[in-house]
Design a protein around this motif. Structure first.
Motif, PDB file in Angstrom:
ATOM      1  N   PHE A 170      31.565  47.108  48.176  1.00  7.18           N
ATOM      2  CA  PHE A 170      31.278  45.996  47.277  1.00  7.18           C
ATOM      3  C   PHE A 170      31.110  46.557  45.874  1.00  7.18           C
ATOM      4  CE2 PHE A 170      28.281  43.365  44.902  1.00  7.18           C
ATOM      5  CZ  PHE A 170      28.934  42.144  44.935  1.00  7.18           C
ATOM      6  N   ILE A 171      31.889  46.008  44.948  1.00 11.21           N
ATOM      7  CA  ILE A 171      31.824  46.446  43.557  1.00 11.21           C
ATOM      8  C   ILE A 171      31.164  45.349  42.731  1.00 11.21           C
ATOM      9  CG2 ILE A 171      33.143  47.082  41.502  1.00 11.21           C
ATOM     10  CD1 ILE A 171      35.328  48.142  43.343  1.00 11.21           C
ATOM     11  N   TYR A 172      30.111  45.735  42.021  1.00  6.84           N
ATOM     12  CA  TYR A 172      29.456  44.797  41.107  1.00  6.84           C
ATOM     13  C   TYR A 172      29.697  45.309  39.692  1.00  6.84           C
ATOM     14  CZ  TYR A 172      25.968  41.484  39.379  1.00  6.84           C
ATOM     15  OH  TYR A 172      25.334  40.451  38.727  1.00  6.84           O
ATOM     16  N   ALA A 173      30.647  44.672  39.028  1.00  4.89           N
ATOM     17  CA  ALA A 173      31.051  45.131  37.702  1.00  4.89           C
ATOM     18  C   ALA A 173      30.963  44.009  36.694  1.00  4.89           C
ATOM     19  CB  ALA A 173      32.478  45.695  37.749  1.00  4.89           C
ATOM     20  N   SER A 174      30.858  44.382  35.434  1.00  4.40           N
ATOM     21  CA  SER A 174      30.735  43.381  34.381  1.00  4.40           C
ATOM     22  C   SER A 174      32.027  42.611  34.163  1.00  4.40           C
ATOM     23  CB  SER A 174      30.282  44.040  33.071  1.00  4.40           C
ATOM     24  OG  SER A 174      31.144  45.106  32.720  1.00  4.40           O
ATOM     25  N   ASP A 175      33.123  43.068  34.763  1.00  5.93           N
ATOM     26  CA  ASP A 175      34.369  42.306  34.660  1.00  5.93           C
ATOM     27  C   ASP A 175      34.579  41.434  35.901  1.00  5.93           C
ATOM     28  OD1 ASP A 175      35.094  44.075  36.663  1.00  5.93           O
ATOM     29  OD2 ASP A 175      37.086  44.451  35.878  1.00  5.93           O
ATOM     30  N   ASN A 176      33.481  41.188  36.646  1.00  5.63           N
ATOM     31  CA  ASN A 176      33.596  40.307  37.811  1.00  5.63           C
ATOM     32  C   ASN A 176      33.795  38.871  37.357  1.00  5.63           C
ATOM     33  OD1 ASN A 176      33.585  42.088  39.876  1.00  5.63           O
ATOM     34  ND2 ASN A 176      31.394  41.976  40.283  1.00  5.63           N
ATOM     35  N   VAL A 177      34.497  38.749  36.263  1.00  3.50           N
ATOM     36  CA  VAL A 177      34.956  37.491  35.696  1.00  3.50           C
ATOM     37  C   VAL A 177      33.773  36.663  35.214  1.00  3.50           C
ATOM     38  CG1 VAL A 177      36.639  35.670  35.965  1.00  3.50           C
ATOM     39  CG2 VAL A 177      36.855  37.717  37.316  1.00  3.50           C
ATOM     40  N   LYS A 235      28.493  49.984  41.222  1.00  2.00           N
ATOM     41  CA  LYS A 235      28.468  49.121  40.046  1.00  2.00           C
ATOM     42  C   LYS A 235      29.039  49.882  38.861  1.00  2.00           C
ATOM     43  CE  LYS A 235      23.717  50.268  38.664  1.00  2.00           C
ATOM     44  NZ  LYS A 235      22.387  49.710  38.287  1.00  2.00           N
ATOM     45  N   GLY A 236      29.521  49.123  37.880  1.00  4.41           N
ATOM     46  CA  GLY A 236      30.117  49.754  36.709  1.00  4.41           C
ATOM     47  C   GLY A 236      30.588  48.722  35.707  1.00  4.41           C
ATOM     48  N   LYS A 237      31.277  49.182  34.687  1.00  2.00           N
ATOM     49  CA  LYS A 237      31.742  48.281  33.633  1.00  2.00           C
ATOM     50  C   LYS A 237      32.987  47.502  34.041  1.00  2.00           C
ATOM     51  CE  LYS A 237      29.756  50.769  29.707  1.00  2.00           C
ATOM     52  NZ  LYS A 237      30.022  51.432  28.406  1.00  2.00           N
ATOM     53  N   ASP A 238      33.866  48.143  34.826  1.00  2.00           N
ATOM     54  CA  ASP A 238      35.059  47.423  35.265  1.00  2.00           C
ATOM     55  C   ASP A 238      35.417  47.840  36.686  1.00  2.00           C
ATOM     56  OD1 ASP A 238      37.675  49.363  35.117  1.00  2.00           O
ATOM     57  OD2 ASP A 238      36.159  49.947  33.655  1.00  2.00           O
ATOM     58  N   SER A 239      35.912  46.877  37.433  1.00  2.00           N
ATOM     59  CA  SER A 239      36.195  47.087  38.855  1.00  2.00           C
ATOM     60  C   SER A 239      37.246  48.157  39.083  1.00  2.00           C
ATOM     61  CB  SER A 239      36.664  45.767  39.487  1.00  2.00           C
ATOM     62  OG  SER A 239      35.722  44.754  39.299  1.00  2.00           O
ATOM     63  N   SER A 240      38.252  48.199  38.222  1.00  2.00           N
ATOM     64  CA  SER A 240      39.359  49.140  38.411  1.00  2.00           C
ATOM     65  C   SER A 240      38.898  50.582  38.402  1.00  2.00           C
ATOM     66  CB  SER A 240      40.414  48.915  37.317  1.00  2.00           C
ATOM     67  OG  SER A 240      41.471  49.829  37.447  1.00  2.00           O
ATOM     68  N   SER A 241      38.107  50.961  37.401  1.00  2.00           N
ATOM     69  CA  SER A 241      37.678  52.358  37.308  1.00  2.00           C
ATOM     70  C   SER A 241      36.748  52.725  38.454  1.00  2.00           C
ATOM     71  CB  SER A 241      36.993  52.611  35.960  1.00  2.00           C
ATOM     72  OG  SER A 241      35.853  51.798  35.812  1.00  2.00           O
ATOM     73  N   VAL A 242      35.881  51.796  38.864  1.00  2.00           N
ATOM     74  CA  VAL A 242      34.972  52.056  39.976  1.00  2.00           C
ATOM     75  C   VAL A 242      35.765  52.257  41.263  1.00  2.00           C
ATOM     76  CG1 VAL A 242      33.097  51.127  41.385  1.00  2.00           C
ATOM     77  CG2 VAL A 242      33.073  50.789  38.907  1.00  2.00           C
ATOM     78  N   LEU A 243      36.752  51.393  41.492  1.00  2.00           N
ATOM     79  CA  LEU A 243      37.566  51.486  42.697  1.00  2.00           C
ATOM     80  C   LEU A 243      38.380  52.774  42.712  1.00  2.00           C
ATOM     81  CD1 LEU A 243      38.640  50.268  45.302  1.00  2.00           C
ATOM     82  CD2 LEU A 243      40.273  48.941  43.946  1.00  2.00           C
ATOM     83  N   LYS A 244      38.987  53.112  41.582  1.00  2.00           N
ATOM     84  CA  LYS A 244      39.790  54.339  41.501  1.00  2.00           C
ATOM     85  C   LYS A 244      38.940  55.574  41.761  1.00  2.00           C
ATOM     86  CE  LYS A 244      43.239  52.583  38.238  1.00  2.00           C
ATOM     87  NZ  LYS A 244      43.721  52.667  36.832  1.00  2.00           N
ATOM     88  N   SER A 245      37.714  55.554  41.275  1.00  2.00           N
ATOM     89  CA  SER A 245      36.817  56.691  41.474  1.00  2.00           C
ATOM     90  C   SER A 245      36.524  56.892  42.955  1.00  2.00           C
ATOM     91  CB  SER A 245      35.517  56.461  40.700  1.00  2.00           C
ATOM     92  OG  SER A 245      34.588  57.489  40.954  1.00  2.00           O
TER      93      SER A 245
END
Length: 446
Positions: free
Chosen positions: A2-9, A42-52
């Motif tokens: 589960f990613i909680y990011a500030s770009d979760n729209v 969690k992070g600023k954007d889902s893409s970078s968190v997922l890629k990491s």
């Protein structure tokens, strides 16, 4: 994961954050019983968190259910392109809905804008796949990866204003199925007659579970259909239509993404709605309009994070038509206070009631809250529960206490304007004003 990011729209409202916290607690326990841990990041954007995380665990494939609201759809499509270009296999599924909104159109190749023909084609063409059983075990990540604590997401507010919601809701997959089973056994057959009665426990209460993924539309559909050995009853068919209305709402939004913020019917751009959050608006949010059925609904919403659907239409009609406040203002309040906040249902519902959306209510349909109250809460039990100041009023006056004799009010110790407000505006005068405004729009577009 589960990613909680500030770009979760769109930022989640307070009630939905509480529900998300409880849902994740449930998911953590469910996965634990299957032998795996939920990876929270969690992070600023889902893409970078997922890629990491992909890099950490050396993943070569990623799977997810598609999102169909405009911003989430765009974000997920961009992430998919990025992953594929990096050599990652990506597979997406339609599990959030019963159909892909891009799967069928009208005879002339256009998206549907009216529900009845949509429902007819849906029944003829959509085959709802049966849900898969819960697996006995899952294969978890074999690497030691960093896990965020659920508490680190700060989904719960510091002030525990959600105490009554915790008493009203049980939030888990098991509780969703338990409520569905109860509904099918006790209320499904009478759903067609009782769904509009806020004084009865006649609805499924599935909406927050659906919106959060604690239960899937396929599970609900097949549970209902399979419960009827001798064919679907009228109540069951009425309920399946409501599931299809959810599909229709996403179908319309998918093909008209601008309607999140704009009128679907552009002629309503000239309608004299107000955008300012006036004292009338504040009284509406607090359930202090002086109109019992409206106040009951708004207080139910504030305390439980949910409101009966018939009452949602009544309170929305009052705000957009009688008070002439823009539907987007009301939609934003619902988004912040509903545990079942769902962008397609929310936007579609508000535009339908305001008269500017798909398959919208005719402009002259302005709900009279007193007549609606008398029809759908005949004994005033819903009002008595949520507006206890009026509980001692007899049935005759519970819907319009301003018409009660002075001696009766004194006898029960109720002083209007002090213990309970007088109506904020005249029902008839505001209705007439709205009809005049709608008529100007109609004539202008002849």
């Amino acid at each position: 994961m589960f990613i909680y990011a500030s770009d979760n729209v769109r930022e989640l409202g307070g009630a939905k954050k509480w529900w998300l916290h409880k849902s994740l607690l449930s998911l953590i326990e469910s996965l634990k019983s299957l032998g795996v841990k939920l990876i929270i990041r969690k992070g600023k954007d889902s893409s970078s968190v997922l890629k990491s995380l992909i890099s950490e665990v050396h993943a070569d494939s990623v799977y997810w259910n598609k999102r169909f609201d405009p911003l989430a759809k765009s974000r997920d499509e961009n992430i998919k392109k990025e992953l594929i270009s990096s050599g990652i296999n990506v597979e997406c599924f339609d599990g959030f809905l019963l159909h892909n909104p891009n799967s069928f159109f009208t005879a002339d190749g256009k998206p549907y804008g009216v529900f009845t023909p949509f429902w007819k084609k849906f029944q003829n063409e959509i085959v709802v796949s049966a849900p898969l059983p819960v697996p006995e075990r899952l294969q978890g990540v074999e690497f030691d990866v960093h896990l965020e604590r659920l508490e680190d997401l700060n989904l719960l507010p510091k002030i525990k204003w959600y105490a009554e919601m915790e008493n009203f809701w049980s939030v888990s997959e098991q509780d969703a199925q338990k409520r569905l089973n109860w509904f099918i056994s006790h209320a499904l057959d009478g759903y067609g007659e009782n769904r509009d009665r806020p004084d009865l426990d006649g609805t499924s209460l599935m909406s927050p579970y659906l919106a959060s993924g604690l239960i899937s539309p396929r599970q609900i559909w097949h549970s209902v259909v399979n419960s009827k050995k001798n064919g679907v009853s009228e109540g069951a068919e009425a309920f399946l239509r409501e599931l299809a209305w959810r599909e229709f709402s996403y179908h319309v939004l998918y093909h008209n993404p601008d309607m999140v913020n704009a009128n679907l019917k552009k002629e309503f751009d000239a309608f004299p709605w107000r955008w300012d959050k006036t004292d009338d608006y504040v009284k509406w949010t607090k359930g202090l309009t002086g109109i019992p059925i409206i106040d009951a609904g708004m207080r139910q919403l504030w305390k439980t994070g949910w409101m009966h659907n018939r009452v949602r239409m009544i309170v929305a009609s009052w705000l957009t038509k009688n008070l002439l406040i823009h539907w987007k203002i009301g939609e934003e309040w619902f988004w912040d206070t509903l545990v079942d906040a769902d962008i397609a249902n929310n936007v579609q519902g508000w535009q339908w009631t305001a008269g500017c959306g798909a398959d919208a209510a005719p402009y002259f349909r302005i709900f009279n809250p007193v007549l609606q109250s008398k029809k759908f809460d005949p004994k005033g039990m819903y009002i008595r529960k949520w507006v206890p100041e009026l509980a001692k009023l007899p049935d005759e006056y519970i819907h319009e206490p301003w018409n009660a004799p002075v001696y009766l009010l004194k006898m029960i110790g109720l002083e209007l304007g002090k213990d309970y407000p007088l109506p904020m505006a005249s029902i008839e005068e505001t209705r007439k004003r709205a009809l005049e405004a709608f008529e100007k729009i109609r004539r202008k577009n002849l």
